[in-house]
Write a protein that holds these residues in place. Sequence first.
Motif, PDB file in Angstrom:
ATOM      1  N   ALA A  70       1.044  -0.731   0.289  1.00 53.90           N
ATOM      2  CA  ALA A  70       0.095  -0.016  -0.331  1.00 53.90           C
ATOM      3  C   ALA A  70       0.968   1.313   0.462  1.00 53.90           C
ATOM      4  O   ALA A  70       0.350   2.479  -1.092  1.00 53.90           O
ATOM      5  N   GLU A  71       1.833   1.027   0.319  1.00 59.89           N
ATOM      6  CA  GLU A  71       2.959   2.210   0.949  1.00 59.89           C
ATOM      7  C   GLU A  71       3.384   2.865  -0.516  1.00 59.89           C
ATOM      8  O   GLU A  71       3.878   3.611  -1.001  1.00 59.89           O
ATOM      9  N   ALA A  72       3.642   2.186  -1.236  1.00 60.78           N
ATOM     10  CA  ALA A  72       4.570   1.702  -2.553  1.00 60.78           C
ATOM     11  C   ALA A  72       3.344   2.567  -3.783  1.00 60.78           C
ATOM     12  O   ALA A  72       3.836   2.980  -4.280  1.00 60.78           O
ATOM     13  N   GLU A  73       1.965   1.740  -3.731  1.00 59.75           N
ATOM     14  CA  GLU A  73       1.069   2.803  -4.439  1.00 59.75           C
ATOM     15  C   GLU A  73       0.900   3.851  -4.407  1.00 59.75           C
ATOM     16  O   GLU A  73       0.387   4.767  -4.968  1.00 59.75           O
ATOM     17  N   ALA A  74       0.731   4.420  -2.863  1.00 55.41           N
ATOM     18  CA  ALA A  74       0.677   5.242  -2.851  1.00 55.41           C
ATOM     19  C   ALA A  74       1.659   6.630  -2.380  1.00 55.41           C
ATOM     20  O   ALA A  74       1.504   7.441  -3.392  1.00 55.41           O
ATOM     21  N   THR A  75       2.646   6.066  -2.537  1.00 56.86           N
ATOM     22  CA  THR A  75       3.982   6.608  -3.165  1.00 56.86           C
ATOM     23  C   THR A  75       4.111   6.906  -4.660  1.00 56.86           C
ATOM     24  O   THR A  75       4.391   8.511  -5.426  1.00 56.86           O
ATOM     25  N   ALA A  76       3.462   5.906  -5.198  1.00 58.53           N
ATOM     26  CA  ALA A  76       3.601   6.152  -6.880  1.00 58.53           C
ATOM     27  C   ALA A  76       1.904   7.196  -7.509  1.00 58.53           C
ATOM     28  O   ALA A  76       2.686   7.954  -8.581  1.00 58.53           O
ATOM     29  N   MET A  77       1.267   7.533  -6.527  1.00 64.26           N
ATOM     30  CA  MET A  77       0.133   7.987  -6.291  1.00 64.26           C
ATOM     31  C   MET A  77       0.962   9.501  -6.251  1.00 64.26           C
ATOM     32  O   MET A  77       0.280  10.483  -7.260  1.00 64.26           O
ATOM     33  N   ILE A  78       1.545   9.617  -5.501  1.00 64.73           N
ATOM     34  CA  ILE A  78       1.903  10.530  -5.185  1.00 64.73           C
ATOM     35  C   ILE A  78       2.674  11.641  -6.517  1.00 64.73           C
ATOM     36  O   ILE A  78       2.786  12.828  -6.830  1.00 64.73           O
ATOM     37  N   ALA A  79       3.837  11.112  -6.326  1.00 61.63           N
ATOM     38  CA  ALA A  79       4.862  11.212  -7.914  1.00 61.63           C
ATOM     39  C   ALA A  79       3.695  11.391  -8.783  1.00 61.63           C
ATOM     40  O   ALA A  79       3.834  12.435  -9.848  1.00 61.63           O
ATOM     41  N   GLU A  80       2.333  10.542  -9.378  1.00 59.32           N
ATOM     42  CA  GLU A  80       1.525  10.737 -10.223  1.00 59.32           C
ATOM     43  C   GLU A  80       1.393  12.442 -10.697  1.00 59.32           C
ATOM     44  O   GLU A  80       1.044  12.567 -11.562  1.00 59.32           O
ATOM     45  N   LEU A  81       0.474  12.734  -8.971  1.00 61.57           N
ATOM     46  CA  LEU A  81       0.029  13.534  -8.780  1.00 61.57           C
ATOM     47  C   LEU A  81       0.328  14.664  -9.008  1.00 61.57           C
ATOM     48  O   LEU A  81       0.726  16.266  -8.933  1.00 61.57           O
ATOM     49  N   ALA A 123      -9.942  11.059 -10.084  1.00 67.57           N
ATOM     50  CA  ALA A 123      -9.501   9.331 -11.268  1.00 67.57           C
ATOM     51  C   ALA A 123      -9.023   8.738 -10.519  1.00 67.57           C
ATOM     52  O   ALA A 123      -9.525   7.490  -9.997  1.00 67.57           O
ATOM     53  N   LEU A 124      -7.672   8.991  -9.733  1.00 67.41           N
ATOM     54  CA  LEU A 124      -6.699   7.896  -9.132  1.00 67.41           C
ATOM     55  C   LEU A 124      -7.308   7.716  -8.160  1.00 67.41           C
ATOM     56  O   LEU A 124      -8.025   6.778  -7.212  1.00 67.41           O
ATOM     57  N   ALA A 125      -8.382   8.828  -6.900  1.00 68.76           N
ATOM     58  CA  ALA A 125      -9.544   8.583  -6.313  1.00 68.76           C
ATOM     59  C   ALA A 125     -10.986   7.448  -6.104  1.00 68.76           C
ATOM     60  O   ALA A 125     -11.086   6.821  -5.302  1.00 68.76           O
ATOM     61  N   ALA A 126     -10.700   6.935  -7.370  1.00 71.46           N
ATOM     62  CA  ALA A 126     -11.595   6.244  -7.407  1.00 71.46           C
ATOM     63  C   ALA A 126     -11.026   4.480  -7.047  1.00 71.46           C
ATOM     64  O   ALA A 126     -12.497   3.577  -6.637  1.00 71.46           O
TER      65      ALA A 126
END
Length: 250
Positions: free
Chosen positions: A116-127, A136-139
Motif C-alpha cells: 500500500a505504501e508503494a502504491e501510495a508513493t507512486a500516486m503522489i508522484a503521479e499527482l 480519477a485516482l480517488a476512484a
Amino acid sequence: MIRVDNVEIPEAAVAAEMQHHPAATRDGAWHAAAQSLVIRQLLLAEAARKGHDTEAEEAAVSALVTAEVQVPEADEATCRRWFEANRARLRSPEAWQARHILLAADPEDPAARAAAEAEATAMIAELRADPARFPALAARSACPSGQEGGDLGLIEPGTTVPEFEAALRALSPGALHPVPVATRYGLHVLQLLRHEPGRDLPFEAVRERIAAWLREASFRTAVRQYIQVLAGRARIEGFTLAAAEGPLVQ
C-alpha cells in the motif's frame, strides 16, 4: 448501616447503585453511590411531605424540584459580562477541507502495508506531475469519499485519528502531503484544500447559549443548596453528606 430519618438504605442497594458511578477506586464508587441514594431519599421524603405521588420516583423528584427550585434568568448585562470573560471558550473551531485516497492495509500485515505504501508513493508522484488526476485516482480509494473525488468535506479537531490530523496541520492549503500518511486504516494520499482558522463569535451569535449555560449553572447551585437545607432538617446516620453532588444534582 445508612439511615435517613429511620429509612434504611441497605448495603445491597448501595452495591447495585455503584454501577452507575464509575470511579478510580471501589471506595470512591461506593461513596458516590451512597451519596446518590441519600440525596434521592431526602428528595423523595420531601416530595411525599409536599403531596407528590412518589410511586413514580423520578416524576415525583422532578415535580418537587421544579416547584421548589427557582432560578432567575440571566439578564443582558450578566450575559455580556460572561461573554467578555470567556471569549476563548466561544471561538468557532478551526476546520480543514481535505481530500484523500485510502489504500487499505491491516497494520498487522507488513506485506500489505508495504504494498500500500508503494502504491501510495507512486500516486503522489503521479499527482505531482498532474494534479488534475486526483479524482480519477480517488476512484480506487477504499473510502466512500472516493466516489466524491476523495473530498472529505470539513474536518474539525478530534474528529479523525491523531496521525491524520497531524498531517493536515502540517500542510498549507493546496499542498499535497509529500509522503503517504499511515493510520490504522491503511496508507493515505492526502491533499489539503483549505483551512478555516477558529474565529471569535459575536455576542449576538452566542447570547442564547450563554444564557442557557448561566441558567444551568444557577440551577445546579440552587439544587445543591436546596438539598443541603433538606439534609439539615433530616437525621442522617451512617453517612456524612459533605456536599450535594451527583447525578440528581447534575
